[in-house]
Design an enzyme around this catalytic site. Structure first.
Site, mmCIF file in Angstrom:
data_model
loop_
_atom_site.group_PDB
_atom_site.id
_atom_site.type_symbol
_atom_site.label_atom_id
_atom_site.label_comp_id
_atom_site.label_asym_id
_atom_site.label_seq_id
_atom_site.Cartn_x
_atom_site.Cartn_y
_atom_site.Cartn_z
ATOM 1 C CG ASP A 88 -0.151 -0.589 2.589
ATOM 2 O OD1 ASP A 88 0.924 -0.566 2.624
ATOM 3 O OD2 ASP A 88 -1.098 -0.967 3.440
ATOM 4 C CG ASN A 122 -9.057 -1.637 12.175
ATOM 5 O OD1 ASN A 122 -8.157 -2.096 11.754
ATOM 6 N ND2 ASN A 122 -9.372 -0.450 11.805
ATOM 7 C CG HIS A 127 -5.706 -2.215 9.004
ATOM 8 N ND1 HIS A 127 -5.969 -0.882 9.524
ATOM 9 C CD2 HIS A 127 -4.441 -2.481 8.817
ATOM 10 C CE1 HIS A 127 -4.775 -0.344 9.687
ATOM 11 N NE2 HIS A 127 -3.766 -1.450 9.492
ATOM 12 C CD GLU A 179 -8.700 0.804 8.113
ATOM 13 O OE1 GLU A 179 -8.867 0.077 8.866
ATOM 14 O OE2 GLU A 179 -8.002 1.847 7.953
HETATM 15 C C1 F6R Z 1 1.524 -1.614 6.132
HETATM 16 C C2 F6R Z 1 0.137 -2.311 6.141
HETATM 17 C C3 F6R Z 1 -0.700 -2.107 7.517
HETATM 18 C C4 F6R Z 1 0.359 -2.502 8.651
HETATM 19 C C5 F6R Z 1 -0.646 -2.342 9.925
HETATM 20 C C6 F6R Z 1 0.261 -2.640 11.226
HETATM 21 O O1 F6R Z 1 2.120 -1.544 4.785
HETATM 22 O O2 F6R Z 1 -0.521 -2.299 5.415
HETATM 23 O O3 F6R Z 1 -1.489 -3.028 7.511
HETATM 24 O O4 F6R Z 1 0.828 -3.699 8.449
HETATM 25 O O5 F6R Z 1 -1.150 -1.139 10.263
HETATM 26 O O6 F6R Z 1 1.119 -1.653 11.375
HETATM 27 P P1 F6R Z 1 2.137 -1.688 12.604
HETATM 28 O O7 F6R Z 1 3.390 -2.799 12.187
HETATM 29 O O8 F6R Z 1 2.863 -0.445 12.469
HETATM 30 O O9 F6R Z 1 1.526 -2.004 13.764
#
Ligand code: F6R
Length: 246
Positions: free
Chosen positions: A67, A136, A138, A143
């Site tokens: 992303d 959450n 995701h 989301e």
């Molecule tokens: C990042 C992504 C997100 C993260 C998730 C966890 O490319 O796609 O889904 O993997 O938000 O983020 P952290 O590791 O910062 O807790």
């Protein structure tokens, strides 16, 4: 879906780095799906350490990031493009042409999403996808509520995700409101998935993904429908899954 638990973020990162290195070393060409965020940072450091010590080559590795924020340029300090170069690509011998990260700044962002999906498909699909997980549930920026059949698409970030990511920005007002992300259908096309989860704030999401049927309220729960998923968690992230021994 199986879970492997470790005492610490360090131990799980060592496991994840070895897992990735095993793919990189075993195949003549590997398509790696990569994630940003705090969780894989140590894994990336360990890959860099290995490159310095053992010269593991990334000449035949192709990467596809999950992303990118919309509305900011590639060279913006908070873009995922900048993140990946600063935390991994600048320190290994991956050819720049092998790196794929969705573009968040485009005259036609929806067309950009379609192009990104077709590039991944045309280059043979992702062999190993590294994922983090949001508080959450995701995955990527999909989301809760995202239909499971979405391919790469544009999303409006929830306030909880913007808040969680505001630690990297000057203030909450600077956090973009939209992102381009591989969809759940794109992620499920990967041949193998390695999901990393660390810390107590992920415990509820990990619990939700393992209990009950896949449902769109917890996007990560869809991974139950995939035949080859390993969840790598530290004991805090796995804490609601008792009695699993950690
Ligand atoms: C990042 C992504 C997100 C993260 C998730 C966890 O490319 O796609 O889904 O993997 O938000 O983020 P952290 O590791 O910062 O807790």
């Amino acid at each position: 879906m199986r879970i492997v638990t470790f005492k610490s973020h360090e131990e799980m990162s060592v496991f994840a780095a070895k897992y990735i290195l095993n793919k990189v070393k075993s195949y003549s060409k590997v398509n790696l799906g990569l994630a940003t965020g705090g969780t894989p940072l140590r894994t990336y450091e360990l890959l860099i350490d290995d490159f310095r010590r053992n010269f593991t080559s990334y000449q035949n590795v192709y990467t596809y990031n999950l992303d990118e924020y919309c509305g900011i340029a590639q060279n913006h300090p908070n873009s995922y493009h900048t993140f990946m170069f600063e935390h991994l690509f600048n320190y290994i011998n991956i050819p720049k042409k092998n790196v794929h990260i969705p573009k968040g700044l485009s005259d036609d962002i929806h067309q950009e999403a379609r192009i990104y999906e077709s590039i991944i498909d045309e280059l043979g699909g992702v062999d190993l996808q590294l994922l983090g997980i949001g508080e959450n549930g995701h995955i990527g920026f999909n989301e809760p509520g995202t239909p499971f059949d979405r391919e790469t698409h544009i999303v409006k970030l929830t306030e909880s995700t913007r808040k969680a990511n505001s630690r990297y920005f000057e203030s909450m007002d600077h956090v973009p409101e939209k992102a381009i992300t591989m969809g759940i259908a794109s992620i499920l096309k990967s041949k193998e998935i390695l999901l990393l989860a660390s810390g107590e704030s992920k415990a509820e999401a990990i619990y939700q993904m393992f209990t009950g049927e896949p449902n769109i309220d917890c996007p990560a729960s869809v991974l139950k429908n995939h035949p080859n998923v390993v969840v790598v968690a530290d004991k805090q992230a796995a804490s609601k899954l008792a009695p699993i021994k950690v």
